[in-house]
Scaffold this active site. Sequence first.
Site, PDB file in Angstrom:
ATOM      1  N   ALA A  76      90.865  55.306 -96.093  1.00 44.11           N
ATOM      2  CA  ALA A  76      89.705  55.677 -96.895  1.00 44.11           C
ATOM      3  C   ALA A  76      88.863  56.662 -96.107  1.00 44.11           C
ATOM      4  CB  ALA A  76      88.881  54.448 -97.261  1.00 44.11           C
ATOM      5  N   GLU A  84      95.037  47.983 -65.377  1.00 44.40           N
ATOM      6  CA  GLU A  84      95.732  46.827 -65.939  1.00 44.40           C
ATOM      7  C   GLU A  84      97.214  47.127 -66.137  1.00 44.40           C
ATOM      8  OE1 GLU A  84      91.994  44.716 -68.268  1.00 44.40           O
ATOM      9  OE2 GLU A  84      93.230  46.178 -69.327  1.00 44.40           O
ATOM     10  N   GLU A 138      83.599  27.012 -56.850  1.00 42.94           N
ATOM     11  CA  GLU A 138      82.530  26.389 -56.061  1.00 42.94           C
ATOM     12  C   GLU A 138      81.865  27.390 -55.117  1.00 42.94           C
ATOM     13  OE1 GLU A 138      83.638  23.519 -52.968  1.00 42.94           O
ATOM     14  OE2 GLU A 138      85.703  24.264 -53.091  1.00 42.94           O
ATOM     15  N   TYR A 152      89.824  50.652 -66.697  1.00 45.16           N
ATOM     16  CA  TYR A 152      90.426  49.319 -66.807  1.00 45.16           C
ATOM     17  C   TYR A 152      91.819  49.370 -67.422  1.00 45.16           C
ATOM     18  CZ  TYR A 152      89.215  49.050 -71.813  1.00 45.16           C
ATOM     19  OH  TYR A 152      89.126  49.268 -73.162  1.00 45.16           O
ATOM     20  N   ILE A 153      92.053  50.247 -68.398  1.00 48.39           N
ATOM     21  CA  ILE A 153      93.380  50.318 -69.014  1.00 48.39           C
ATOM     22  C   ILE A 153      94.416  50.778 -67.999  1.00 48.39           C
ATOM     23  CG2 ILE A 153      94.771  51.447 -70.790  1.00 48.39           C
ATOM     24  CD1 ILE A 153      92.258  51.592 -72.518  1.00 48.39           C
ATOM     25  N   LYS A 167      98.115  43.152 -74.549  1.00 52.70           N
ATOM     26  CA  LYS A 167      98.042  43.506 -73.127  1.00 52.70           C
ATOM     27  C   LYS A 167      97.862  42.266 -72.263  1.00 52.70           C
ATOM     28  CE  LYS A 167      94.201  44.521 -71.623  1.00 52.70           C
ATOM     29  NZ  LYS A 167      92.861  45.150 -71.702  1.00 52.70           N
ATOM     30  N   LYS A 168      96.998  41.339 -72.687  1.00 57.06           N
ATOM     31  CA  LYS A 168      96.794  40.116 -71.902  1.00 57.06           C
ATOM     32  C   LYS A 168      98.070  39.287 -71.847  1.00 57.06           C
ATOM     33  CE  LYS A 168      94.291  37.148 -69.541  1.00 57.06           C
ATOM     34  NZ  LYS A 168      93.196  36.366 -70.158  1.00 57.06           N
ATOM     35  N   HIS A 198      84.725  20.557 -55.858  1.00 57.72           N
ATOM     36  CA  HIS A 198      85.700  20.823 -54.798  1.00 57.72           C
ATOM     37  C   HIS A 198      87.003  20.091 -55.082  1.00 57.72           C
ATOM     38  CE1 HIS A 198      86.955  21.834 -50.731  1.00 57.72           C
ATOM     39  NE2 HIS A 198      87.378  20.586 -50.606  1.00 57.72           N
ATOM     40  N   CYS A 238      92.178  45.669 -80.798  1.00 60.15           N
ATOM     41  CA  CYS A 238      92.278  44.486 -79.931  1.00 60.15           C
ATOM     42  C   CYS A 238      93.507  43.650 -80.254  1.00 60.15           C
ATOM     43  CB  CYS A 238      91.006  43.645 -80.064  1.00 60.15           C
ATOM     44  SG  CYS A 238      91.040  42.153 -79.041  1.00 60.15           S
ATOM     45  N   THR A 294      85.499  44.241 -77.621  1.00 61.75           N
ATOM     46  CA  THR A 294      85.701  43.495 -78.863  1.00 61.75           C
ATOM     47  C   THR A 294      84.541  42.551 -79.185  1.00 61.75           C
ATOM     48  OG1 THR A 294      88.109  43.650 -78.725  1.00 61.75           O
ATOM     49  CG2 THR A 294      87.210  41.822 -80.003  1.00 61.75           C
ATOM     50  N   GLY A 335      94.498  58.211 -64.990  1.00 62.95           N
ATOM     51  CA  GLY A 335      93.256  57.514 -65.265  1.00 62.95           C
ATOM     52  C   GLY A 335      92.998  56.467 -64.203  1.00 62.95           C
ATOM     53  N   TYR A 356      94.209  37.201 -89.505  1.00 62.67           N
ATOM     54  CA  TYR A 356      93.062  38.053 -89.835  1.00 62.67           C
ATOM     55  C   TYR A 356      93.055  38.384 -91.329  1.00 62.67           C
ATOM     56  CZ  TYR A 356      90.774  39.380 -85.434  1.00 62.67           C
ATOM     57  OH  TYR A 356      90.026  39.383 -84.287  1.00 62.67           O
ATOM     58  N   CYS A 360      93.734  44.447 -76.377  1.00 64.55           N
ATOM     59  CA  CYS A 360      93.519  43.358 -75.428  1.00 64.55           C
ATOM     60  C   CYS A 360      94.432  42.156 -75.620  1.00 64.55           C
ATOM     61  CB  CYS A 360      92.048  42.931 -75.447  1.00 64.55           C
ATOM     62  SG  CYS A 360      91.255  42.971 -77.049  1.00 64.55           S
TER      63      CYS A 360
END
Length: 449
Positions: free
Chosen positions: A116, A183, A443, A179-180, A51-52, A438, A43, A313, A176, A100, A48
């Site tokens: 590992a 997008e 809405e 979604y990938i 990509k976003k 509105h 991700c 994710t 394909g 992270y 993601c």
Amino acid sequence: MSDFDYDLFVIGAGSGGTRAARVSAAHGAKVAVAEEYRVGGTCVIRGCVPKKLLVYGAHFAEDLRDARHFGWDVPDDCAFSWPRLRDNVMKEVDRINTAYTTTIESSGAEIIHQRATVSGPNEVTLADGTRKTARTILIAVGAHPSIPECPGHEHGITSNEAFHLDSVPKRILIAGAGYIANEFAGIFHQLGAHVILMNRTKEILRGYDLQIRDRLLQISMMKGLEFRFDAAFQGIDKGEDGCLTVHMSNHEPVTVDLVMFATGRKPNTYGLGLETAGVELDDHGAIKVDDDNRSTCASIYAVGDVTNRIQLTPIAIREGQAFADNMYGGKSTKVDYDCVPSAVFSHPPLAGVGMTEAEARQKLGSVKVYSSDFRPMKNVLAGRDERALYKMVCDGETDRVVGIHMIGPDVPEIIQSAAVAVKAGLTKAQFDATVALHPTMAEELVLLK
């Protein structure tokens, strides 16, 4: 004194592994995390998040054109720099990677920057040959892009490499229809490439509501994207000029500058040594787990895409949290996979939660469907014919909303709140009783007919 080096050894520092490691450490466990590439997983590093950011960058192509209708003098030859966007996106990836890493270390868990593999029910072997023991092992190694077996497949790329291209190709074929694929088709199209989407079947985005995906197909074709359905790879030839000629079933060959495979993802279990501990895999190579994320080996658990349940994710994060709370927090937590919202950041985006109309008719029998097919206010002033479509699927007997599906500007932002209502089991009458905000697109959810 413990008979093991660690209480918990996590293999993989993606979203699920990171959450499990830091929460387990916070509960008092002695934890190590092994990561062979970069902390953050698919991700953050190659999925993601970057990509976003590319989606945001690509959307300026339409926004800048539309801006003229709103009084802004935007030049026709407005220049775009792919290297600048690419490099800025990678800088943001670096920042999140560092965040992270800090999060894991500050929790008290140890990070081991090596591959590992499992070498026994309570043992792992690092790339340098060092062996470590743990009372419990958690596998959170994710998945990787699947590449079709056809002559010349080595000439193509996957989404992993798409973030590092030297330039935007003039012509690209994307294999394909999930979604990938959709997008990246939107991204490359907006950035000036001619895009051809190729798929083995007749449909795109299987699993999403039929009307919503049909609307995306119509809009995409109207924008100039090409589609090749019922098309299977027969081979890819590379010419002396570097161009690629793709041969496929049921269609004439096409010549492009780049081929990208977006044909699904496979769990990263190959070569992981799981057989040494009696961990069973399913037909797709995913680790079989029970409701508590335990594999067929009592001391080995798995979360995230490597289990191939729902490859999202937030699901991996919830699974990692549940594992840590159950194992070390004295809680009994199970992940609820019902009513999980999802979105496709296509151009325009689509999103959904709950049952599609077809699923509801099959499971419930009596169904009522409410919808709104409209042109967003921004599109009207911009002279854009593109229409949004919102659908609400209700149980015909109880009036309970069992699904909401949408396509149009910003629908991923809207569906999150709508998902709360679907999860809570609210009725159409309760939506109707809510006053509309509105003027907004959202809405329409309380005005559906």
